[in-house]
Design an enzyme around this catalytic site. Structure first.
Site: not given
Ligand SMILES: Cc1cc2nc3c(=O)[nH]c(=O)nc-3n(C[C@H](O)[C@H](O)[C@H](O)COP(=O)(O)OP(=O)(O)OC[C@H]3O[C@@H](n4cnc5c(N)ncnc54)[C@H](O)[C@@H]3O)c2cc1C
Length: 601
Positions: A421-422
Site C-alpha cells: 500500500e505504498g
C-alpha cells in the site's frame, strides 16, 4: 501562494483565521486549534456501528478463531469457506451500494469490520479480505459502468467471486505508474489484448476477477479481467516471510483478450483510478495494524503475568512494564487517528445524494482530500504494530521465537505492512508533499495561520480543564512549531521541497507528531469522565513523547538548513515543559494491570 509567504516582518497578532477556507476536512489538524472542531473517535460510534462491531466480534470468535491454523497454512479451501461466510454476513459488501448487492454503509463501518475481524487471529484472511473489498472492488464501485457494476459487484459482495488488484510490475514498484504492460486493440476492434506481467498480487492465485492497468498508446488505463479470458496465467505461489496463508502470485497476461466494455473509466484514467483506491487501502491498513498492536499488547501482558523468573512474575520487572506502557500509548495513538480519518470522510460525504450520477466522483474527491490522513493511518498504524510485535517477542523471551506462541508469527506477518500500500517512505513523501501542495494551493489557509501564530505560539484563550492545561499548551505550541518550520522550509526551497528528502522525512515526522497530538487531545476532551480517567495518563505520555520527537526533528531541520535556532530555543524556554515520563509510564502500566488487557476501546 509564492515563496514570499514568509511572514517575518508581517506581524499581526489580531489576525483572524477563516476556517471556511478549509476545503473538506483533509489536513485540518495542521491549523485547527483546540476548541475549534471535534474529532470522530470510537466514543462517537452510533448504535449501528456498535451492532456491526458485535456481529464482527462474534464471527471473529466463533468462525475465524477456530480456523486460524488452517487459514495461516495456505489452505485454499478453508480460506474460501471463511471468505464466503464473510460475504453471506455482509462483511465483503460494506462499501458496495445496496442496488448491487452490498450494504452501502459508511467508511467507519468498513473500518470496524477490518478492526474487529482481526481479533479472529488470522492476519492472512484479513489481508485477503482487505485486498478484495478495498483495492479490488473499489475501482468498480467508483468508476465502473452500470453494466460492469451489475455483472461484478453482486458476486464480489457475496463472496461468490474473489477479486485482486494488479498494479506492481517487475520494474514498477514504488514508481507504480511506470508500468510497461501494454493493451492493444485487436484486429476486429472488439477486444484489447493485454501483454505483460504483474508481480506480488494478493489473492492472485485464487481470484476470479482482476482489476489491472496497461498502456493504451502510452496512456495508463484500467481494465477488469475475468479469470476465464484466454491469456490469464497465474504463476506459482510466492514463498513469503509471513502472511503465509494468503495467496501472492505473479499474473502473466499473454495477449489476454479483454472485451472493450471491460475497460474501466476512460483511456488514460488508469493512474487516477490506481491511486485513488490506494488511499482507502491505506487507512484500512492502519485499522487492522492497530488491532494487531492491541492483540500483541494483550498477548504480552498475559505471558508476562504467567512466566516467572527470579521467583517472580516477569510482569513485576519495571523494564517489562515500560515496554507494555509504551505499547498501550502507540495503540491508542493509532486507533485515534484511524477513526478520526474515517469519521472525517464520513462527515464530508454524509449529505451527498447517493442517487446523483456524480456521487462517487464526489466521494473520491473527499477521499483524495484526506490523502494526508490516509498515509498517517498507514504509517502510524504499521509502526505501532512493528514496535509492539518487536517488544512483544522480547517480553516472551525465547518463547517468542517458537512457533507455538502466536507472537512468533505476528513478528513475521507484521513486516509487510510497512511495505505494501505504498512503502512507509513513499507515504512519508505523500504526507509532507500533500501538505506542501495544500499550502501552495491554499486548500488550507496556512499563510493566515502562520501570521496568527508568528509571535504568540500558545494562545491565551485555551478553555480546557486544569488537569490538561499543560498538555493543551504543548499541543498548541507544537502547532505553532510546525507552522514555523514549514514556513522556513517553503521559504528556503519553495516547490522544490518535495525533492529534498533529507529534510522532508523529518518534516513528515513533525506532521505525524502534530496529527497525533491534535487528534488525541481532542478525543480526550470529548470523552466522558469515566473514559477521561483512563485516558489521562495515556494522553500525558503521548504528548510528552510526541513533543520530544517533534523538537528533535525541528532542531535537526533547522541545523540542516543553516537556520539559527536561538528563536526556537527561546520559545522552548518560555514553554517551561519538562514532563516526568517515567512517572507517566508507571501510571499507564498501573491501568493496564488494573484491566488486564488493552482498555481504551
Ligand atoms: C506480500 C505482498 C503483497 C502485495 N500485494 C500487492 C497487490 O495485491 N497488488 C499490487 O499491485 N502490488 C502488491 N504488492 C507490491 C507492493 O505494493 C510493492 O512491493 C511496494 O509498493 C514496493 O515496491 P517494490 O517492491 O518494487 O520496492 P521498491 O519500489 O523497489 O522500493 C525499494 C526501497 O526503495 C524505497 N524507495 C523507492 N522509491 C523511493 C523514493 N522515491 N524515495 C525514497 N525511497 C524510495 C522504498 O521505500 C523501499 O524502501 C505486494 C507486495 C508484497 C510483498
Amino acid at each position: 501562494m509564492t515563496e514570499d509567504m514568509l511572514v517575518e516582518n508581517e506581524i499581526n497578532t489580531s489576525f483572524e483565521i477563516d476556517f471556511s477556507k478549509l476545503q473538506g476536512g483533509g489536513g485540518k489538524f495542521i491549523i485547527s486549534p483546540i476548541g475549534s472542531d471535534k474529532v470522530f473517535c470510537r466514543e462517537s460510534f452510533s448504535e449501528d456501528h456498535r451492532m456491526f462491531e458485535s456481529a464482527a466480534l462474534e464471527f471473529a470468535q466463533k468462525t475465524i478463531f477456530p480456523m486460524r491454523e488452517k487459514l495461516e497454512s495456505h489452505n485454499k479451501e478453508a480460506s474460501l469457506e471463511v471468505f464466503k461466510q464473510m460475504g453471506e454476513l455482509g462483511f465483503l459488501g460494506v462499501d458496495t451500494p445496496e442496488e448491487f448487492g452490498g450494504l452501502g454503509l459508511d467508511k467507519t463501518t468498513a473500518c470496524i469490520v477490518c478492526d474487529i475481524l482481526s481479533y479472529g487471529g488470522s492476519v492472512s484472511i484479513m489481508v485477503t479480505q482487505a485486498a478484495h473489498t478495498g483495492i479490488a472492488s473499489l475501482p468498480i464501485i467508483w468508476y465502473g459502468t452500470k453494466t460492469q457494476k451489475e455483472k461484478y459487484l453482486p458476486k464480489l459482495a457475496s463472496g461468490e467471486w474473489m477479486g485482486c488488484y494488479a498494479l506492481t510490475e517487475p520494474a514498477a514498484g514504488s514508481d507504480a505508474l511506470s508500468g510497461q504492460m501494454k493493451a492493444k486493440l485487436s484486429e476486429d476492434g472488439k477486444h484489447y489484448l493485454l501483454s505483460g506481467q504483474k508481480i506480488y498480487i494478493t489473492n492472485g492465485g485464487w481470484s476470479d476477477v482482476c482489476v489491472t492497468f496497461a498502456n493504451v498508446d502510452g496512456k495508463y488505463t484500467g481494465f477488469i479481467v475475468d479469470k476465464d479470458y484466454p491469456g490469464w496465467v497465474a504463476g506459482e505461489e510466492e514463498k513469503k516471510m509471513g502472511i503465509k496463508g494468503s495467496s501472492t502470485v505473479t499474473l502473466f497476461f499473454e495477449d489476454c483478450k479483454v472485451p472493450l466494455e471491460n475497460m474501466i473509466g476512460n483511456v488514460g484514467q488508469g493512474s487516477a483510478i490506481a491511486f485513488n483506491v490506494l488511499y482507502a487501502g491505506r487507512y484500512k491498513l492502519g485499522v487492522s495494524a492497530a488491532a494487531g498492536a492491541k492483540i500483541c499488547t494483550n498477548l504480552s501482558y498475559d505471558f508476562a503475568n504467567e512466566r516467572e523468573q527470579f521467583s517472580r512474575k516477569i510482569a513485576n520487572f519495571s523494564m517489562m512494564k515500560r515496554k507494555m506502557s509504551d505499547m498501550v500509548v502507540k495503540c491508542w495513538e493509532a486507533d485515534s487517528l484511524n477513526y478520526m480519518t474515517s469519521g472525517s470522510i464520513d462527515e464530508s460525504i454524509k449529505d451527498f445524494d447517493k442517487t446523483s450520477p456524480d456521487y462517487f466522483e464526489k466521494v473520491q474527491k473527499v477521499i483524495e482530500d484526506h490523502a494526508i490522513e490516509a498515509s498517517l493511518c498507514k504509517v502510524v498504524g504499521s509502526e505501532a504494530l512493528a514496535f509492539s510485535v518487536d517488544e512483544g517477542v522480547q517480553i516472551h523471551g525465547g518463547a517468542g521465537y517458537i512457533e507455538d506462541y502466536p507472537i512468533c508469527a505476528m513478528y513475521r506477518d507484521e513486516r509487510i505492512n510497512r511495505i505494501f500500500e505504498g512503502t512507509n517512505e513513499i507515504n512519508r513523501l505523500l504526507i509532507a508533499g500533500t501538505a506542501l501542495k495544500k499550502a501552495l494551493l491554499e486548500d488550507i489557509p496556512i499563510r493566515d495561520s502562520i501570521l496568527s501564530r508568528a509571535t504568540e505560539w500558545v494562545p491565551n484563550d485555551l478553555f480546557v480543564d486544569e488537569d490538561i492545561l499543560t498538555e493543551a499548551k504543548v499541543v498548541e505550541f507544537c502547532r505553532s512549531l510546525n507552522l514555523y518550520v514549514f514556513n522556513l522550509l517553503i521559504t528556503k526551497y519553495g516547490q522544490d521541497l518535495k525533492n529534498e528528502q533529507w529534510v522532508l522525512e523529518p518534516y513528515a515526522d513533525v506532521l505525524i507528531s502534530l496529527s497525533i497530538l491534535d487528534t488525541t487531545i481532542k478525543r480526550y476532551i470529548q470523552a466522558n469522565d469515566l473514559k477521561k480517567t483512563d485516558m489521562l495518563p495515556v494522553l500525558k505520555l503521548s504528548v510528552a513523547n510526541q513533543y520530544q520527537s517533534m523538537m528533535l526533528n525541528a532542531f535537526d531541520i533547522l541545523a540542516c538548513i543553516d537556520e539559527n535556532s536561538d528563536f526556537l530555543k527561546e520559545q522552548v524556554t518560555s514553554l517551561k515543559y519538562s514532563p516526568n515520563k517515567i512517572g507517566l509510564k508507571k501510571n499507564v502500566y498501573r491501568d493496564l494491570d488494573k484491566y488486564g488487557k488493552y482498555y481504551l476501546d
